[in-house]
Write an enzyme that holds these catalytic residues in place. Structure first.
Site, PDB file in Angstrom:
ATOM      1  N   LYS A 186       0.856  -1.193   0.000  1.00  0.00           N
ATOM      2  CA  LYS A 186       0.000   0.000   0.000  1.00  0.00           C
ATOM      3  C   LYS A 186       0.892   1.243   0.000  1.00  0.00           C
ATOM      4  CE  LYS A 186      -1.834   2.976   2.797  1.00  0.00           C
ATOM      5  NZ  LYS A 186      -1.774   4.123   1.896  1.00  0.00           N
ATOM      6  N   GLU A 262       9.711   1.099  10.788  1.00  0.00           N
ATOM      7  CA  GLU A 262      10.722   2.128  10.487  1.00  0.00           C
ATOM      8  C   GLU A 262      10.015   3.461  10.625  1.00  0.00           C
ATOM      9  OE1 GLU A 262      13.893   1.502   9.693  1.00  0.00           O
ATOM     10  OE2 GLU A 262      13.734  -0.669   9.459  1.00  0.00           O
ATOM     11  N   CYS A 263      10.253   4.154  11.745  1.00  0.00           N
ATOM     12  CA  CYS A 263       9.439   5.339  12.027  1.00  0.00           C
ATOM     13  C   CYS A 263      10.280   6.622  12.064  1.00  0.00           C
ATOM     14  CB  CYS A 263       8.672   5.109  13.321  1.00  0.00           C
ATOM     15  SG  CYS A 263       7.543   3.685  13.180  1.00  0.00           S
ATOM     16  N   CYS A 298      13.741  10.904   7.054  1.00  0.00           N
ATOM     17  CA  CYS A 298      13.688  10.385   8.431  1.00  0.00           C
ATOM     18  C   CYS A 298      15.004  10.573   9.154  1.00  0.00           C
ATOM     19  CB  CYS A 298      13.295   8.910   8.406  1.00  0.00           C
ATOM     20  SG  CYS A 298      14.385   7.895   7.399  1.00  0.00           S
ATOM     21  N   GLU A 402       9.624  15.746  15.549  1.00  0.00           N
ATOM     22  CA  GLU A 402      10.058  15.600  14.154  1.00  0.00           C
ATOM     23  C   GLU A 402       9.235  16.571  13.299  1.00  0.00           C
ATOM     24  OE1 GLU A 402       8.854  12.170  11.803  1.00  0.00           O
ATOM     25  OE2 GLU A 402      10.911  11.975  11.090  1.00  0.00           O
TER      26      GLU A 402
HETATM   27  P1  NAD Z   1       2.315   8.400   7.881  1.00  0.00           P
HETATM   28  O1  NAD Z   1       2.503   7.628   9.135  1.00  0.00           O
HETATM   29  O2  NAD Z   1       1.332   9.496   7.884  1.00  0.00           O
HETATM   30  O3  NAD Z   1       1.878   7.428   6.683  1.00  0.00           O
HETATM   31  C1  NAD Z   1       2.679   6.328   6.294  1.00  0.00           C
HETATM   32  C2  NAD Z   1       1.787   5.307   5.615  1.00  0.00           C
HETATM   33  O4  NAD Z   1       0.864   4.811   6.581  1.00  0.00           O
HETATM   34  C3  NAD Z   1       0.949   5.852   4.463  1.00  0.00           C
HETATM   35  O5  NAD Z   1       0.874   4.893   3.441  1.00  0.00           O
HETATM   36  C4  NAD Z   1      -0.410   6.050   5.095  1.00  0.00           C
HETATM   37  O6  NAD Z   1      -1.485   5.967   4.183  1.00  0.00           O
HETATM   38  C5  NAD Z   1      -0.456   4.889   6.064  1.00  0.00           C
HETATM   39  N1  NAD Z   1      -1.372   5.075   7.190  1.00  0.00           N
HETATM   40  C6  NAD Z   1      -1.725   6.232   7.808  1.00  0.00           C
HETATM   41  N2  NAD Z   1      -2.605   5.980   8.798  1.00  0.00           N
HETATM   42  C7  NAD Z   1      -2.811   4.641   8.811  1.00  0.00           C
HETATM   43  C8  NAD Z   1      -3.607   3.768   9.588  1.00  0.00           C
HETATM   44  N3  NAD Z   1      -4.382   4.231  10.565  1.00  0.00           N
HETATM   45  N4  NAD Z   1      -3.563   2.448   9.325  1.00  0.00           N
HETATM   46  C9  NAD Z   1      -2.769   1.964   8.343  1.00  0.00           C
HETATM   47  N5  NAD Z   1      -2.007   2.743   7.548  1.00  0.00           N
HETATM   48  C10 NAD Z   1      -2.016   4.067   7.788  1.00  0.00           C
HETATM   49  O7  NAD Z   1       3.758   8.907   7.474  1.00  0.00           O
HETATM   50  P2  NAD Z   1       4.121   9.822   6.222  1.00  0.00           P
HETATM   51  O8  NAD Z   1       3.732  11.217   6.534  1.00  0.00           O
HETATM   52  O9  NAD Z   1       3.646   9.187   4.976  1.00  0.00           O
HETATM   53  O10 NAD Z   1       5.719   9.686   6.202  1.00  0.00           O
HETATM   54  C11 NAD Z   1       6.560  10.460   6.959  1.00  0.00           C
HETATM   55  C12 NAD Z   1       7.074   9.681   8.166  1.00  0.00           C
HETATM   56  O11 NAD Z   1       7.759   8.503   7.740  1.00  0.00           O
HETATM   57  C13 NAD Z   1       8.091  10.465   8.976  1.00  0.00           C
HETATM   58  O12 NAD Z   1       7.795  10.322  10.346  1.00  0.00           O
HETATM   59  C14 NAD Z   1       9.412   9.792   8.642  1.00  0.00           C
HETATM   60  O13 NAD Z   1      10.406   9.918   9.633  1.00  0.00           O
HETATM   61  C15 NAD Z   1       8.983   8.368   8.461  1.00  0.00           C
HETATM   62  N6  NAD Z   1       9.969   7.621   7.684  1.00  0.00           N
HETATM   63  C16 NAD Z   1      10.782   6.756   8.348  1.00  0.00           C
HETATM   64  C17 NAD Z   1      11.771   6.056   7.656  1.00  0.00           C
HETATM   65  C18 NAD Z   1      12.709   5.117   8.376  1.00  0.00           C
HETATM   66  O14 NAD Z   1      13.426   4.385   7.710  1.00  0.00           O
HETATM   67  N7  NAD Z   1      12.728   5.109   9.691  1.00  0.00           N
HETATM   68  C19 NAD Z   1      11.910   6.242   6.277  1.00  0.00           C
HETATM   69  C20 NAD Z   1      11.057   7.123   5.632  1.00  0.00           C
HETATM   70  C21 NAD Z   1      10.082   7.814   6.348  1.00  0.00           C
END
Ligand code: NAD
Length: 501
Positions: A186, A262-263, A298, A402
Site C-alpha cells: 500500500k 521504520e518510524c 527520516c 520531528e
Molecule cells: P504516515 O505515518 O502518515 O503514513 C505512512 C503510511 O501509513 C501511508 O501509506 C499512510 O497511508 C499509512 N497510514 C496512515 N494511517 C494509517 C492507519 N491508521 N492504518 C494503516 N495505515 C495508515 O507517514 P508519512 O507522513 O507518509 O511519512 C513520513 C514519516 O515517515 C516520517 O515520520 C518519517 O520519519 C517516516 N519515515 C521513516 C523512515 C525510516 O526508515 N525510519 C523512512 C522514511 C520515512
C-alpha cells in the site's frame, strides 16, 4: 550528451493509476476521491480513490493463494533471483520515467530523483545476490547434524510513506519476494505513481500473478484493513511514529503478526572542537544532512549540537551555505532544493517555525513560504526557505518533535557528557552524526548514543555500505533491520533442525 527537457516530458506523462490484484490491473473507483496536487506548482496532478476494505481483502486473498500453491516460493531460488534481477534491470531501462514520476509526485529535484531510481534498482538486484548466502549454516558431528532452515514468513503487508516512494517500495519488495513471501503493497496516498509503475513491470520480470499485489488508498481505509488482517503474517511499515504505534495495536488486536517498524527521527549532528580543521567541508556536510530532500528525510540531522568553543567559527559557515540553498522548480536540472509534499504539510512546518519564535529561539536564516516560477500559470507550489534557529532550548517543540521540513535547531554544550545527554534527549533513536577526530570519543559515543546508525566524520557514507549493512531504529524510531543480509532475515523465519542419522 542529450539535454532532457523535463518540462516537455512532464506534459507527456501517463497518469493512469490502478490497483494490481492477482496480476490484473483493476481500475480505481473514484467516487470518494483523493485529489493529488503537484508540490511544484499546486496544480491538480491526478485523482486517487480512498480504496475499500473489500479491495484490500481481495489482494490479501490473492497473496495467500499464491503463497499456498507455491507458485513463487516453490521455485528454485535461482529463478526467484533471476526475476528480481530482471525487475531491477527493467527499472533501469525506465529510469527517466521513474525519476519524472518521483519528481512530479514528491517535489524532489529531478537529478536527485534520477539517483534514487538507481538506488531502487540496485536494491532489487542486491537482495537477489544476497539470498543464497543465508542458506549455508549447519554443524555436523558424526551421526548428528544440525542446521537452520530459512522459510518465508507467508503473506507480507507493506505500508509505505511519500518521502522516498520508489526506494522504499523496492526496499520492501526485494527482501520480501526473494525470501519467497507474497506481498500486498500500500503506497502513500500522496505518491501513487512510481509504485504503480513498478508493480506493472513485475509480470514481465517473471514474478507470477498474485505474488506482488498493490492496493492504492488512504491509511484509515485500506491501510487499517491490511494492518488488522488476520491473514497477514508480517506487517512491514515505514512512516510516522504515531502511525507506527497504531500498527502495534493492530497487530496485537488481530493475529499478533510480526512487525517491522521504520518510524520517525530527530537526529543530532554533534560537533566537538576536535573536529577536522576544514570547517567549510564540515558545514557543507551539516547543511546537506539537514536539508536533503527538503528535510523530508527520516534521518535528517535536524538538531545541530555544537560545542561552545567552536560555535563562533562554525555557525557563520553553516549559515552562509544554507543561504545558497534556494528553492527551485524540481524539474529544473539545476534544482537542489524542491517543494514540500502538500499544502497541509507546508502549513504544519510553518506552524513549527512560528512556535520556534514564540518559544524564544532566535531565527537566523529563512522561515518563510516562497513562490517559485514554474511553467504553470498562477503557479503556487509548496516551497519553504531552509530555516535555522539559534539559541534553542532542549525542551522546545522544535528541539523535540520531528518537523519533517527544513528547520535546523542549534543547541550548545560544553562537555562530552552534556553532548550525549542532549543527543539522547528525545523519544527517537534513528541516526546520529558526529564530528570528532578523537578515537576514544568515537568508541564511547557509538556505545552511548541511542541511535541505530551513528556516522563519524562525514555523513556521505557510500550508499552501498548502507544497503549492505542495513539499518534499524531504536526507541520510538521503530525496530527490526531493513536492508542487507540481516534485512533478509527480517523477512524470513527460522526452523532449527537437529538430526541424528
Ligand atoms: P504516515 O505515518 O502518515 O503514513 C505512512 C503510511 O501509513 C501511508 O501509506 C499512510 O497511508 C499509512 N497510514 C496512515 N494511517 C494509517 C492507519 N491508521 N492504518 C494503516 N495505515 C495508515 O507517514 P508519512 O507522513 O507518509 O511519512 C513520513 C514519516 O515517515 C516520517 O515520520 C518519517 O520519519 C517516516 N519515515 C521513516 C523512515 C525510516 O526508515 N525510519 C523512512 C522514511 C520515512
Amino acid at each position: 550528451m542529450t539535454i532532457i527537457d523535463w518540462h516537455q516530458r512532464a506534459k507527456e506523462v501517463d497518469f493512469t493509476i490502478s490497483h494490481l490484484i492477482d496480476g490484473e490491473q483493476i481500475a480505481l473507483t473514484l467516487g470518494d476521491a483523493i485529489l493529488k496536487y503537484a508540490p511544484r506548482d499546486g496544480s491538480l496532478l491526478y485523482q486517487l480513490s480512498k480504496g475499500t476494505p473489500a479491495e484490500m481483502e481481495r489482494a490479501v486473498a490473492s497473496a495467500r493463494q499464491a503463497y499456498q500453491d507455491k507458485r513463487w516460493r516453490g521455485l528454485p531460488l535461482h529463478q526467484r533471483q533471476a526475476a528480481l534481477r530482471k525487475l531491477g534491470d527493467l527499472v533501469d531501462e525506465q529510469q527517466e520515467i521513474f525519476a519524472l514520476y518521483e519528481s512530479l509526485d514528491a517535489g524532489k529535484p529531478i537529478t536527485q530523483a534520477l539517483g534514487e531510481v538507481t538506488m531502487a534498482s540496485d536494491m532489487l538486484r542486491e537482495a537477489a545476490d544476497g539470498a543464497d548466502k543465508l542458506f549455508s549454516a549447519y554443524a555436523a558431528d558424526g551421526a548428528y547434524c544440525a542446521y537452520q532452515l530459512r522459510k518465508p514468513v507467508g503473506v507480507v503487508g507493506a505500508i509505505i510513506p511519500w518521502n522516498y516512494p520508489l526506494v522504499i517500495a523496492a526496499l520492501k519488495i526485494a527482501p520480501a519476494l526473494i525470501m519467497g513471501n507474497s506481498l500486498v503493497l500500500k503506497p502513500s496516498e500522496h505518491t501513487a505513481l512510481s509504485a504503480n509503475y513498478l508493480v506493472s513491470l513485475a509480470l514481465e520480470a517473471g514474478i507470477p500473478p498474485g505474488v506482488l499485489n498493490l492496493v492504492h488508498g488512504a491509511g484509515p481505509t485500506v491501510g487499517e484493513t491490511l494492518a488488522h488482517h488476520p491473514d497477514v503474517d508480517l506487517l512491514s511499515f515505514t512512516g510516522s511514529t504515531a502511525t507506527g504505534k497504531k500498527m502495534q495495536m493492530a497487530a496485537g488486536q488481530s493475529n499478533m503478526k510480526r512487525l517491522l517498524l521504520e518510524c520517525g527521527g530527530k537526529s543530532p549532528y554533534i560537533i566537538f572542537d576536535d573536529c577536522p580543521a576544514d570547517l567549510d567541508t564540515l558545514a557543507a556536510d551539516i547543511v546537506g544532512t539537514a536539508f536533503q530532500n527538503q528535510s523530508q528525510n527520516c534521518m535528517a540531522g535536524s538538531r545541530l549540537l555544537v560545542q561552545d568553543s567552536i560555535k563562533e567559527k562554525l555557525l557563520p559557515k553553516v549559515i552562509e551555505q544554507t543561504k545558497q540553498l534556494i528553492p527551485q522548480d524540481p524539474l529544473d536540472p539545476n534544482s537542489t532544493f524542491g517543494a514540500m509534499i502538500h499544502e497541509a504539510h507546508m502549513n504544519k512546518v510553518l506552524a513549527y517555525i512560528d512556535s520556534g519564535e514564540r518559544e524564544g529561539a532566535t531565527r537566523i536564516v529563512g522561515g518563510k513560504r516562497v513562490y517559485v516560477d514554474t511553467d504553470a500559470e498562477g503557479s503556487e507550489g509548496f516551497y519553504i526557505e531552509p530555516t535555522i534557529f539559534d539559541n534553542v532550548n532542549p525542551q522546545q517543540k522544535i528541539a523535540q518533535e520531528e518537523i519533517f521540513g527544513p528547520v535546523l535547531s542549534v543547541l550548545t554544550f560544553n562537555t562530552e557528557q552534556e553532548a550525549i545527554a542532549l543527543a539522547n534527549n528525545t523519544c527517537y533513536g534513528l541516526a546520529a552524526y558526529v564530528a570528532t577526530e578523537n578515537l576514544g570519543r568515537v568508541q564511547r559515543l557509538s556505545q552511548e548514543i541511542n541511535a541505530g546508525t551513528v556516522m563519524f566524520m562525514s555523513t556521505f557514507a557510500p550508499v552501498e555500505s548502507f544497503r549492505e549493512l542495513g539499518k534499524e531504529g531504536h526507541r520510538e524510531s521503530g525496530f527490526g533491520i531493513e536492508g542487507g543480509l540481516m534485512g533478509l532475515m527480517s523477512y524470513s523465519l527460522s526452523t532449527t533442525v537437529h538430526h541424528w542419522t
